[in-house]
Write an enzyme that holds these catalytic residues in place. Structure first.
Site, PDB file in Angstrom:
ATOM      1  N   LYS A  28       0.833  -1.204   0.000  1.00  0.00           N
ATOM      2  CA  LYS A  28       0.000   0.000   0.000  1.00  0.00           C
ATOM      3  C   LYS A  28       0.869   1.257   0.000  1.00  0.00           C
ATOM      4  O   LYS A  28       0.652   2.182  -0.789  1.00  0.00           O
ATOM      5  CB  LYS A  28      -0.899  -0.029   1.243  1.00  0.00           C
ATOM      6  CG  LYS A  28      -2.129   0.803   1.112  1.00  0.00           C
ATOM      7  CD  LYS A  28      -3.047   0.592   2.313  1.00  0.00           C
ATOM      8  CE  LYS A  28      -3.773  -0.733   2.260  1.00  0.00           C
ATOM      9  NZ  LYS A  28      -4.297  -1.173   3.546  1.00  0.00           N
ATOM     10  N   ARG A  97      -3.301   2.767   8.532  1.00  0.00           N
ATOM     11  CA  ARG A  97      -3.617   1.555   7.751  1.00  0.00           C
ATOM     12  C   ARG A  97      -2.387   0.658   7.655  1.00  0.00           C
ATOM     13  O   ARG A  97      -1.285   1.136   7.385  1.00  0.00           O
ATOM     14  CB  ARG A  97      -4.062   1.946   6.332  1.00  0.00           C
ATOM     15  CG  ARG A  97      -5.105   3.029   6.308  1.00  0.00           C
ATOM     16  CD  ARG A  97      -5.529   3.341   4.888  1.00  0.00           C
ATOM     17  NE  ARG A  97      -6.457   2.332   4.396  1.00  0.00           N
ATOM     18  CZ  ARG A  97      -6.973   2.334   3.158  1.00  0.00           C
ATOM     19  NH1 ARG A  97      -6.611   3.250   2.301  1.00  0.00           N
ATOM     20  NH2 ARG A  97      -7.811   1.404   2.793  1.00  0.00           N
ATOM     21  N   GLY A 106      -5.987 -11.749   8.924  1.00  0.00           N
ATOM     22  CA  GLY A 106      -5.598 -11.642  10.329  1.00  0.00           C
ATOM     23  C   GLY A 106      -4.886 -10.341  10.649  1.00  0.00           C
ATOM     24  O   GLY A 106      -4.805  -9.937  11.801  1.00  0.00           O
ATOM     25  N   MET A 108      -4.298  -6.357  11.045  1.00  0.00           N
ATOM     26  CA  MET A 108      -5.189  -5.240  11.329  1.00  0.00           C
ATOM     27  C   MET A 108      -5.346  -4.399  10.071  1.00  0.00           C
ATOM     28  O   MET A 108      -4.384  -4.184   9.343  1.00  0.00           O
ATOM     29  CB  MET A 108      -4.593  -4.387  12.438  1.00  0.00           C
ATOM     30  CG  MET A 108      -5.613  -3.478  13.064  1.00  0.00           C
ATOM     31  SD  MET A 108      -4.823  -2.303  14.139  1.00  0.00           S
ATOM     32  CE  MET A 108      -4.703  -0.904  13.057  1.00  0.00           C
ATOM     33  N   ARG A 342      -3.514  -0.869  -6.667  1.00  0.00           N
ATOM     34  CA  ARG A 342      -2.599  -2.023  -6.774  1.00  0.00           C
ATOM     35  C   ARG A 342      -2.968  -2.782  -8.040  1.00  0.00           C
ATOM     36  O   ARG A 342      -4.064  -2.601  -8.582  1.00  0.00           O
ATOM     37  CB  ARG A 342      -2.703  -2.921  -5.546  1.00  0.00           C
ATOM     38  CG  ARG A 342      -4.060  -3.509  -5.413  1.00  0.00           C
ATOM     39  CD  ARG A 342      -4.244  -4.323  -4.165  1.00  0.00           C
ATOM     40  NE  ARG A 342      -5.674  -4.571  -4.049  1.00  0.00           N
ATOM     41  CZ  ARG A 342      -6.268  -5.083  -3.021  1.00  0.00           C
ATOM     42  NH1 ARG A 342      -5.575  -5.393  -1.950  1.00  0.00           N
ATOM     43  NH2 ARG A 342      -7.561  -5.296  -3.013  1.00  0.00           N
ATOM     44  N   HIS A 458      -6.015 -44.570  -6.542  1.00  0.00           N
ATOM     45  CA  HIS A 458      -6.284 -45.099  -7.883  1.00  0.00           C
ATOM     46  C   HIS A 458      -7.309 -44.224  -8.595  1.00  0.00           C
ATOM     47  O   HIS A 458      -7.132 -43.814  -9.746  1.00  0.00           O
ATOM     48  CB  HIS A 458      -6.785 -46.543  -7.766  1.00  0.00           C
ATOM     49  CG  HIS A 458      -7.165 -47.154  -9.077  1.00  0.00           C
ATOM     50  ND1 HIS A 458      -8.452 -47.102  -9.572  1.00  0.00           N
ATOM     51  CD2 HIS A 458      -6.421 -47.775 -10.015  1.00  0.00           C
ATOM     52  CE1 HIS A 458      -8.477 -47.695 -10.749  1.00  0.00           C
ATOM     53  NE2 HIS A 458      -7.261 -48.127 -11.038  1.00  0.00           N
ATOM     54  N   GLU A 766      12.976 -44.496  -9.447  1.00  0.00           N
ATOM     55  CA  GLU A 766      11.857 -44.279  -8.524  1.00  0.00           C
ATOM     56  C   GLU A 766      12.101 -44.902  -7.159  1.00  0.00           C
ATOM     57  O   GLU A 766      11.277 -44.791  -6.261  1.00  0.00           O
ATOM     58  CB  GLU A 766      10.551 -44.792  -9.134  1.00  0.00           C
ATOM     59  CG  GLU A 766      10.582 -46.226  -9.607  1.00  0.00           C
ATOM     60  CD  GLU A 766       9.269 -46.666 -10.245  1.00  0.00           C
ATOM     61  OE1 GLU A 766       8.250 -45.975 -10.095  1.00  0.00           O
ATOM     62  OE2 GLU A 766       9.275 -47.736 -10.892  1.00  0.00           O
ATOM     63  N   SER A 785      13.874 -42.179 -16.509  1.00  0.00           N
ATOM     64  CA  SER A 785      12.638 -41.418 -16.324  1.00  0.00           C
ATOM     65  C   SER A 785      12.303 -41.461 -14.837  1.00  0.00           C
ATOM     66  O   SER A 785      12.196 -42.542 -14.252  1.00  0.00           O
ATOM     67  CB  SER A 785      11.505 -42.045 -17.145  1.00  0.00           C
ATOM     68  OG  SER A 785      10.316 -41.344 -16.889  1.00  0.00           O
ATOM     69  N   GLY A 787      10.302 -41.607 -11.690  1.00  0.00           N
ATOM     70  CA  GLY A 787       8.952 -41.966 -11.236  1.00  0.00           C
ATOM     71  C   GLY A 787       8.742 -41.286  -9.901  1.00  0.00           C
ATOM     72  O   GLY A 787       9.025 -41.840  -8.838  1.00  0.00           O
ATOM     73  N   ASN A 789       6.172 -40.480  -8.258  1.00  0.00           N
ATOM     74  CA  ASN A 789       5.160 -40.965  -7.309  1.00  0.00           C
ATOM     75  C   ASN A 789       5.820 -41.923  -6.320  1.00  0.00           C
ATOM     76  O   ASN A 789       5.689 -41.776  -5.097  1.00  0.00           O
ATOM     77  CB  ASN A 789       4.037 -41.724  -8.034  1.00  0.00           C
ATOM     78  CG  ASN A 789       3.354 -40.880  -9.077  1.00  0.00           C
ATOM     79  OD1 ASN A 789       3.324 -39.660  -8.970  1.00  0.00           O
ATOM     80  ND2 ASN A 789       2.799 -41.519 -10.107  1.00  0.00           N
ATOM     81  N   ASP A 790       6.537 -42.920  -6.871  1.00  0.00           N
ATOM     82  CA  ASP A 790       7.199 -43.869  -5.978  1.00  0.00           C
ATOM     83  C   ASP A 790       8.383 -43.229  -5.267  1.00  0.00           C
ATOM     84  O   ASP A 790       8.657 -43.541  -4.114  1.00  0.00           O
ATOM     85  CB  ASP A 790       7.647 -45.110  -6.759  1.00  0.00           C
ATOM     86  CG  ASP A 790       6.547 -46.160  -6.782  1.00  0.00           C
ATOM     87  OD1 ASP A 790       6.033 -46.485  -5.705  1.00  0.00           O
ATOM     88  OD2 ASP A 790       6.185 -46.625  -7.874  1.00  0.00           O
ATOM     89  N   CYS A 853       7.992 -38.965 -15.280  1.00  0.00           N
ATOM     90  CA  CYS A 853       6.670 -39.454 -15.682  1.00  0.00           C
ATOM     91  C   CYS A 853       5.732 -39.618 -14.499  1.00  0.00           C
ATOM     92  O   CYS A 853       4.627 -40.128 -14.655  1.00  0.00           O
ATOM     93  CB  CYS A 853       6.789 -40.746 -16.474  1.00  0.00           C
ATOM     94  SG  CYS A 853       7.521 -42.081 -15.520  1.00  0.00           S
ATOM     95  N   TYR A 873      12.565 -33.776 -20.800  1.00  0.00           N
ATOM     96  CA  TYR A 873      11.118 -33.690 -21.003  1.00  0.00           C
ATOM     97  C   TYR A 873      10.362 -33.994 -19.720  1.00  0.00           C
ATOM     98  O   TYR A 873      10.914 -34.571 -18.782  1.00  0.00           O
ATOM     99  CB  TYR A 873      10.664 -34.657 -22.115  1.00  0.00           C
ATOM    100  CG  TYR A 873      10.784 -36.118 -21.748  1.00  0.00           C
ATOM    101  CD1 TYR A 873       9.760 -36.782 -21.070  1.00  0.00           C
ATOM    102  CD2 TYR A 873      11.930 -36.842 -22.072  1.00  0.00           C
ATOM    103  CE1 TYR A 873       9.885 -38.117 -20.730  1.00  0.00           C
ATOM    104  CE2 TYR A 873      12.054 -38.177 -21.733  1.00  0.00           C
ATOM    105  CZ  TYR A 873      11.029 -38.811 -21.058  1.00  0.00           C
ATOM    106  OH  TYR A 873      11.133 -40.125 -20.701  1.00  0.00           O
TER     107      TYR A 873
HETATM  108  C1  PEP Z   1       5.872 -43.278 -10.471  1.00  0.00           C
HETATM  109  O1  PEP Z   1       6.093 -44.035  -9.535  1.00  0.00           O
HETATM  110  O2  PEP Z   1       6.062 -42.049 -10.441  1.00  0.00           O
HETATM  111  C2  PEP Z   1       5.317 -43.806 -11.718  1.00  0.00           C
HETATM  112  C3  PEP Z   1       5.164 -43.037 -12.777  1.00  0.00           C
HETATM  113  O3  PEP Z   1       4.903 -45.096 -11.708  1.00  0.00           O
HETATM  114  P1  PEP Z   1       3.527 -45.568 -11.058  1.00  0.00           P
HETATM  115  O4  PEP Z   1       2.745 -44.356 -10.699  1.00  0.00           O
HETATM  116  O5  PEP Z   1       2.855 -46.397 -12.088  1.00  0.00           O
HETATM  117  O6  PEP Z   1       4.008 -46.355  -9.889  1.00  0.00           O
HETATM  118 MG    MG Z   2       6.143 -46.167  -9.885  1.00  0.00          MG
END
Ligand code: PEP
Ligand code: MG
Length: 901
Positions: A28, A97, A106, A108, A342, A458, A766, A785, A787, A789-790, A853, A873
């Site tokens: 401000k 202000r 939160g 003032m 602003r 899933h 992974e 690549s 992974g 997630n794992d 991936c 990628y």
């Molecule tokens: C991962 O683990 O990131 C992955 C792409 O394999 P999945 O999700 O099939 O275990």
């Molecule tokens: Mg995996």
């Protein structure tokens, strides 16, 4: 540590600052200074710096020198205004202000009319041309705001007293209260003040000012502000600035008023001014909705001079900030004053449209336009929306697992979903949680609702992959599949009843909420030509996406397991497949063959089952290679534990028991049951899966490798170009990969012959051990690549199917992380594993191709990280492909900076 010196400058006149000093003067203060320097009509004032606040918070007292600097600036202000604070004849009044670098809940907000007391209220009335009403109204506002925000007096007590006064007068409008009524109200307010604070309302103006400034400092540590900062990762030590501004009055009569305005429509981005005006009022009345505002255009009729001047200022501000601005202003007896500006917040659609317009107007270039939009906004625009124009009541709330809006008849089984969809009905598949068997039902349904599971359950992952709306973990819902109903908050919803789910907010509604499809998706799908449409949003999206593609270094691939998904992703701009999960190809009518494989008692039986699977797999790959002709397709060998392809233990045990009771032949079921018991694992995610399966079940990977190579050769012989990349999952040691690779290479050499097909062999990274031994693994891998997630699951030790629904809410609340690490990459931990693997992998094998991936491949912030780490990628679900393209472009311009424009 905060050090204070006599020379520290804690107070800046508005004329001394500018818009780039937000760290020091807050948002401000910096913008008030900027407007002052532009020569706009800003009431004079000064800003106390964030540094003063930091010093106060560190020591519990105002830093040395602050009081003197405030005094000096106050005197300058008094001189400029020709009035003195507390002067009983002609008082100067100020507003106090807060103004931090980032606005946050939160903190003032504002105290107006500081400087009024029992004596100066009379002087103010005289100054206002004898308007007693105005003076007493201003005084009661001061006590109310000061009491509530500085001294924590419960605001309702003041509101209640105001309501009482209006009731006594027989009116709903506070403008009907006259000077006497307001004088009476001031007395009541003072009593409320004494009751809650144990002291009289301070009559000394400088004390009022100092207490208000101190309250702003202290509000930095209000509980809500602390929590907000933790969640948003705003550093805790920034502190807030405080603005002290000479009061101007919008409540001096019908020729005065106050308003808010936007330089363009913040909803749609359309050009033209938007705003609200309230005559004879002070700023907080607009926010509090005490009286109805009128559209800003009305001001033209009420006060054309001020209106024209306002329009002129708004145009100047837009040109100056080169962006949509929002503005607060006050008109005091026909004189316009700017109280705040602003760069304004806007909807996702407006962000794109405005960025496009500003390029057309020559105010910004395309890099800047790209910088001003983001993937989260684009994702929002890609989903159908509910038209929630009338009230719908949400009956439950889960996790917004896959965005969008879907309505349909409730069904509880995959089979029923398929049946009703075949009749042309929209359905919502409701399950406790889904598993691979529900796939057909998920494809048939408009949306998926589960009562269990988080964002990587899933249901969530598969729904996101399909671009289908999903709400997961709505634990207020009790699903009873056999009874074909669920209950929620005492209500029962039976099969066939209609519900609507919002995959962005996670809300569940009873009944059908109307839905509008996304024009942006129509554009990406090719059914809306950006050159021909007059849809400003589509034109802007097209332009900015084209620029992002020009700029980005990261390629964008997709995760797709079917020809149809591959084709759609290609239309969305995918440059190949980064992950084709082959396990989905073992379901449906192939389940029986998989059971034969698992139950094979001899080598011959197993070889037979694999031989029967081979042509089916080959055909899967032929379709995918055709759709992705000329582009790389990474096929991952089978990953999940094989028992996932068998019926659940309990169900099988019941079936066998019932059949035995009836005296039926249950030999096959008994064999299955025995296999399920034998293969049971306590921790299947850490069990016999991925590369381990390939090393334990003879012929399984070999069959897949052969199917891939044969499909590639077949497509090539037909004149196409297949570029397969075989990916081995869950590798933790180079020896695992070497063993698989040796066998695979033999098969490939045999199948490929002189066809010209080239097949790469690489691995997922992974398992944390793989990341940490990436130098060794790279010796055997032609690509990596990640992974994620794992890698997140094993890096944190968080079960990806359970933890989000189970306890992440608490972790988020505590600020342990601001966002689930399954959603956005944890740069410090999992990200470090990726960095190490990328560096050591490339050191061992220069030019090693690197991709990602996991789900993070489509997350905006993670895409920036993958750009920084130097991956080649990202790969994500088809619907995230445009988001990843956009963010990869943004990441590229943010690294190269604006000098490349
Ligand atoms: C991962 O683990 O990131 C992955 C792409 O394999 P999945 O999700 O099939 O275990
Ligand atoms: Mg995996």
């Amino acid at each position: 540590m905060v050090t204070t010196h006599e020379t520290d400058k804690y107070v800046y006149d508005f004329a001394e600052g500018n818009k780039d000093l937000k760290d020091l003067l807050g948002g401000k203060g910096a913008n008030l200074a900027e407007m002052t320097n532009l020569g706009l009509p800003v009431p004079p004032g000064f800003t106390i710096t964030t540094g003063a606040c930091q010093a106060y918070l560190a020591t519990g007292r105002e830093p040395d020198g602050l009081a003197g600097q405030i005094e000096a600036h106050l005197e300058a202000l008094e001189r400029a205004m020709g009035r003195r604070l507390g002067d009983p004849q002609d008082p100067l009044l100020v507003s106090v202000r807060s103004g931090a670098r980032f606005s946050m809940p939160g903190m003032m907000e504002t105290v107006l009319n500081v400087g009024l007391n029992d004596r100066s209220v009379v002087g103010l009335a005289r100054q206002a041309g004898g308007s007693d009403r105005f003076a007493w109204d201003s005084y009661r506002r001061l006590i109310q705001m000061f009491g509530k925000t500085v001294c924590e007096v419960p605001g309702e007590e003041f509101e209640h007293a105001l309501d009482e006064a209006k009731r006594a007068k027989g009116t709903h409008d506070d403008l009907d209260l006259d000077a006497d009524d307001l004088r009476g109200l001031v007395e009541t307010y003072k009593k409320i003040f004494v009751k809650h604070t144990g002291r009289e309302f301070p009559q000394e103006p400088r004390e009022q000012l100092d207490l208000a400034i101190r309250a702003v400092f202290e509000s930095w540590n209000a509980e809500r502000a602390i929590l907000y900062r933790r969640q948003e990762r705003i550093p805790a030590d920034l502190g807030t600035a405080v603005n002290v501004v000479a009061m101007v009055f919008g409540n001096l009569g019908p020729d005065s008023g106050t308003g808010v305005a936007f330089t363009r429509d913040p909803g749609s981005g359309a050009q033209g001014i938007y705003g609200d005006y309230l005559a004879n009022a002070q700023g907080e009345d607009v926010v509090a909705g005490i009286r109805n505002t009128v559209p800003l255009q009305e001001l033209e009729r009420l006060d054309k001079t001020s209106y024209d001047q306002l329009l002129d200022i708004m145009a100047r501000l837009e040109g100056h900030y080169q962006d949509l601005c929002d503005i607060e202003f006050t008109i005091e007896r026909g004189k316009l004053w700017m109280l705040q500006t602003r760069v304004g917040k806007r909807t996702a659609a407006a962000a794109f449209v405005i960025a496009g317009q500003l390029v057309d107007e020559g105010l910004i270039d395309l890099d800047e336009a790209l910088h001003r939009v983001n993937g989260a906004q684009l994702a929002q625009l890609m989903f159908p929306r509910f038209q929630l124009d009338h009230e719908f009541e949400a009956v439950a709330r889960g996790i917004g697992a896959s965005p969008g809006a879907a309505s349909g008849a409730v069904v509880f089984t995959s089979a029923r979903a398929v049946e009703l969809a075949a009749e042309g009905k929209s359905v919502i598949l409701v399950r406790r949680e889904t598993n691979p068997d529900d796939l057909n039902g998920m494809i048939a349904a408009q949306g998926i609702l589960t009562s269990r599971g988080g964002k990587t359950s899933h249901a969530a992952v598969v729904a996101r992959g399909m671009g289908k709306t999903c709400v997961s973990g709505a634990d207020g819902i009790e699903v009873n599949v056999p009874a074909k109903r669920f209950t929620v908050g005492g209500r029962t919803v039976s099969e066939g009843d209609v519900v609507s789910i919002d995959g962005t907010t996670g809300k569940v509604y009873l009944g059908e909420v109307p839905v509008t499809p996304s024009e942006v998706v129509q554009y990406f799908e090719g059914s809306l030509d950006p050159e021909r449409t007059d849809d400003a949003l589509v034109r802007a999206v097209h332009r900015i996406m084209t620029h992002a593609d020009d700029r980005r270094r990261l390629a964008v691939r997709t995760n797709a397991d079917t020809g149809a998904d591959a084709a759609r992703a290609r239309r969305f701009g995918a440059e190949g497949i980064g992950l084709c999960r082959t396990e989905h190809m073992f379901l449906g009518d192939r389940r029986e063959l998989v059971e034969r494989l698992i139950l094979a008692a001899t080598d011959a039986e197993r070889t037979d089952a694999l031989a029967a699977l081979l042509p089916l797999q080959r055909q899967d790959f032929v379709e995918i290679f055709r759709e992705m002709a000329g582009l790389p397709v990474t096929v991952r060998l089978i990953d999940p534990p094989l028992h996932e392809f068998l019926p659940p233990l309990e169900q099988l045990a019941v079936n066998v028991a019932v059949a035995q009771e009836r005296g039926e032949d249950v030999a096959k079921e008994e064999a299955l049951l025995a296999a399920v018991r034998r293969m049971h694992e306590e921790n299947p995610m850490l069990g016999l899966r991925g590369v381990r399966l390939g090393l334990v079940i003879p012929g399984l990977f070999a069959m897949q490798v052969r199917a891939i190579a044969e499909a590639a050769v077949a497509v090539t012989r037909d004149g196409g170009t297949a570029c397969p990349e075989i990916m081995v999952p869950l590798v933790g040691a180079v020896q695992e990969l070497e063993t698989v690779r040796a066998e695979a290479e033999k098969i490939i050499a045999e199948v490929v012959g002189d066809s010209g097909v080239e097949v790469l062999i690489g691995t997922m990274i992974e398992v944390p051990r793989a990341a940490l031994t990436a130098g060794q693994i790279a010796e055997a891998a032609q690509f990596f690549s990640f992974g994620t997630n794992d890698l997140t699951q094993m890096g944190w030790g968080f079960s990806r199917d359970d933890v989000e629904g189970a306890f992440f809410w608490r972790y988020l609340e505590l600020g342990i992380f601001g966002i689930s690490p399954f959603e956005s990459i944890d740069r410090d931990g999992v990200g470090r594993l990726i960095r190490i693997a990328a560096e050591e992998g490339r050191a061992a094998r220069p030019g090693l191709k690197l991709g990602v991936c996991g789900e993070h491949g489509g997350d905006p912030d993670s895409v920036h990280f993958f750009h920084e780490v130097g991956l080649d990628y990202v790969s994500c679900s088809p619907f995230r492909v445009p988001v990843a393209r956009l963010e990869a472009g943004r990441a590229a311009i943010e690294t190269t900076g604006s000098d490349s424009r």
